[in-house]
Design a protein around this motif. Structure first.
Motif, PDB file in Angstrom:
ATOM      1  N   ARG A 179      51.222  21.410 103.321  1.00 11.74           N
ATOM      2  CA  ARG A 179      52.345  22.355 103.249  1.00 11.74           C
ATOM      3  C   ARG A 179      51.813  23.725 102.870  1.00 11.74           C
ATOM      4  O   ARG A 179      50.935  23.846 102.028  1.00 11.74           O
ATOM      5  CB  ARG A 179      53.363  21.878 102.207  1.00 11.74           C
ATOM      6  CG  ARG A 179      54.560  22.817 102.043  1.00 11.74           C
ATOM      7  CD  ARG A 179      55.627  22.222 101.158  1.00 11.74           C
ATOM      8  NE  ARG A 179      56.324  21.134 101.787  1.00 11.74           N
ATOM      9  CZ  ARG A 179      57.268  21.270 102.723  1.00 11.74           C
ATOM     10  NH1 ARG A 179      57.608  22.467 103.143  1.00 11.74           N
ATOM     11  NH2 ARG A 179      57.878  20.221 103.223  1.00 11.74           N
ATOM     12  N   ASP A 180      52.356  24.760 103.547  1.00  8.25           N
ATOM     13  CA  ASP A 180      52.051  26.126 103.140  1.00  8.25           C
ATOM     14  C   ASP A 180      53.369  26.831 102.817  1.00  8.25           C
ATOM     15  O   ASP A 180      54.411  26.177 102.669  1.00  8.25           O
ATOM     16  CB  ASP A 180      51.225  26.870 104.211  1.00  8.25           C
ATOM     17  CG  ASP A 180      51.985  27.105 105.509  1.00  8.25           C
ATOM     18  OD1 ASP A 180      53.220  26.868 105.568  1.00  8.25           O
ATOM     19  OD2 ASP A 180      51.348  27.535 106.489  1.00  8.25           O
ATOM     20  N   ALA A 181      53.352  28.138 102.717  1.00 11.96           N
ATOM     21  CA  ALA A 181      54.550  28.876 102.325  1.00 11.96           C
ATOM     22  C   ALA A 181      55.643  28.837 103.382  1.00 11.96           C
ATOM     23  O   ALA A 181      56.805  29.100 103.080  1.00 11.96           O
ATOM     24  CB  ALA A 181      54.190  30.328 102.027  1.00 11.96           C
ATOM     25  N   GLU A 184      55.774  22.466 106.518  1.00  9.60           N
ATOM     26  CA  GLU A 184      54.842  21.345 106.399  1.00  9.60           C
ATOM     27  C   GLU A 184      54.235  21.125 107.773  1.00  9.60           C
ATOM     28  O   GLU A 184      54.950  21.102 108.777  1.00  9.60           O
ATOM     29  CB  GLU A 184      55.560  20.073 105.943  1.00  9.60           C
ATOM     30  CG  GLU A 184      54.597  18.897 105.800  1.00  9.60           C
ATOM     31  CD  GLU A 184      55.298  17.626 105.376  1.00  9.60           C
ATOM     32  OE1 GLU A 184      55.267  17.319 104.171  1.00  9.60           O
ATOM     33  OE2 GLU A 184      55.878  16.950 106.252  1.00  9.60           O
ATOM     34  N   TRP A 185      52.912  20.952 107.819  1.00  5.97           N
ATOM     35  CA  TRP A 185      52.181  20.883 109.076  1.00  5.97           C
ATOM     36  C   TRP A 185      51.412  19.580 109.210  1.00  5.97           C
ATOM     37  O   TRP A 185      50.839  19.090 108.236  1.00  5.97           O
ATOM     38  CB  TRP A 185      51.183  22.045 109.168  1.00  5.97           C
ATOM     39  CG  TRP A 185      51.833  23.380 109.062  1.00  5.97           C
ATOM     40  CD1 TRP A 185      52.051  24.114 107.926  1.00  5.97           C
ATOM     41  CD2 TRP A 185      52.403  24.131 110.137  1.00  5.97           C
ATOM     42  NE1 TRP A 185      52.701  25.278 108.230  1.00  5.97           N
ATOM     43  CE2 TRP A 185      52.935  25.320 109.578  1.00  5.97           C
ATOM     44  CE3 TRP A 185      52.508  23.924 111.512  1.00  5.97           C
ATOM     45  CZ2 TRP A 185      53.551  26.286 110.361  1.00  5.97           C
ATOM     46  CZ3 TRP A 185      53.123  24.890 112.288  1.00  5.97           C
ATOM     47  CH2 TRP A 185      53.639  26.056 111.708  1.00  5.97           C
ATOM     48  N   ALA A 186      51.364  19.067 110.412  1.00  6.05           N
ATOM     49  CA  ALA A 186      50.496  17.936 110.751  1.00  6.05           C
ATOM     50  C   ALA A 186      49.347  18.486 111.584  1.00  6.05           C
ATOM     51  O   ALA A 186      49.567  19.171 112.589  1.00  6.05           O
ATOM     52  CB  ALA A 186      51.261  16.893 111.550  1.00  6.05           C
ATOM     53  N   VAL A 187      48.112  18.220 111.169  1.00  8.94           N
ATOM     54  CA  VAL A 187      46.931  18.575 111.958  1.00  8.94           C
ATOM     55  C   VAL A 187      46.613  17.370 112.828  1.00  8.94           C
ATOM     56  O   VAL A 187      46.452  16.253 112.321  1.00  8.94           O
ATOM     57  CB  VAL A 187      45.735  18.925 111.051  1.00  8.94           C
ATOM     58  CG1 VAL A 187      44.520  19.316 111.900  1.00  8.94           C
ATOM     59  CG2 VAL A 187      46.101  20.035 110.073  1.00  8.94           C
ATOM     60  N   ILE A 188      46.542  17.597 114.132  1.00  9.99           N
ATOM     61  CA  ILE A 188      46.388  16.487 115.080  1.00  9.99           C
ATOM     62  C   ILE A 188      45.254  16.784 116.059  1.00  9.99           C
ATOM     63  O   ILE A 188      44.954  17.941 116.350  1.00  9.99           O
ATOM     64  CB  ILE A 188      47.708  16.211 115.829  1.00  9.99           C
ATOM     65  CG1 ILE A 188      48.243  17.483 116.496  1.00  9.99           C
ATOM     66  CG2 ILE A 188      48.754  15.628 114.868  1.00  9.99           C
ATOM     67  CD1 ILE A 188      49.543  17.283 117.267  1.00  9.99           C
TER      68      ILE A 188
END
Length: 198
Positions: A179-181, A184-188
């Motif tokens: 999660r950043d500002a 929420e991210w998924a790296v794929i």
């Protein structure tokens, strides 16, 4: 080029960008689908893109590795941007992502040991969604770049459920969630060739 038939009378073809006008068409489609330009309900239902590029940035990326597009005749049906690691300085907002990628592993090896590029953004025009264009774009990625790169990496906002489902369907594997500002991210990661240095 890998043809995909949407309907018997409408052949869609995928290819690499060859003309400046195609980069301009990418920007037009991008603007129409930016997260800030779609309603919250549309973002949930249809997905969205996050980063806005400029023509200069796309031209610089294109000089390193042309992006993949899908066309219906002369009309742009979708795009999937190719962003080699050498392009990391072109879009400063993405530098934290590149720093994170240097620390991650895929299939038991540090990602930095692989030859990879970032799939900079994928977008399918609204009227072509649900017709196989997304999958065709990634087939073209494998066909065009499988001999040059082991894999492609991207990150998708986890709340962009349409995009998450589509990326999983074509074979992307999640290697990190953070999660950043902003989200929420998924790296794929997607392997571009059979047995990519497993």
């Amino acid at each position: 080029m890998l043809p995909v038939t949407m309907t018997p009378s409408t052949p869609i073809r995928t290819c690499l960008v060859t003309r400046r006008e195609e980069l301009e068409e990418i920007l037009q489609l991008q603007v129409a689908n930016l997260r800030d330009h779609v309603s919250p309900s549309q973002a949930v239902r249809e997905g969205f893109v996050t980063v806005a590029h400029t023509l200069e940035v796309l031209e610089r990326m294109h000089a390193l590795a042309p992006s993949v597009i899908a066309k219906d005749g002369e009309r742009l049906a979708g795009y999937a941007l190719v962003m080699p690691v050498e392009a990391r300085t072109f879009v400063p907002i993405l530098e934290p992502m590149f720093q994170l990628l240097e620390k991650l592993s895929w299939r038991g090896r540090p990602l930095r040991e692989y030859s990879y590029y970032v799939m900079g953004q994928v977008c399918v025009a609204e009227e072509y969604r649900g017709q196989g264009v997304f999958d065709a774009l990634y087939r073209e990625h494998r066909a065009s770049y499988g001999a040059r790169f082991d894999c492609t990496v991207t990150e998708v906002a986890t709340r962009n459920t349409r995009s998450m489902r589509a990326h999983t369907r074509v074979g992307f594997e999640r290697i990190e969630t953070y999660r950043d500002a902003t989200d929420e991210w998924a790296v794929i990661v997607l392997g571009l060739r059979e047995g990519a240095r497993e």
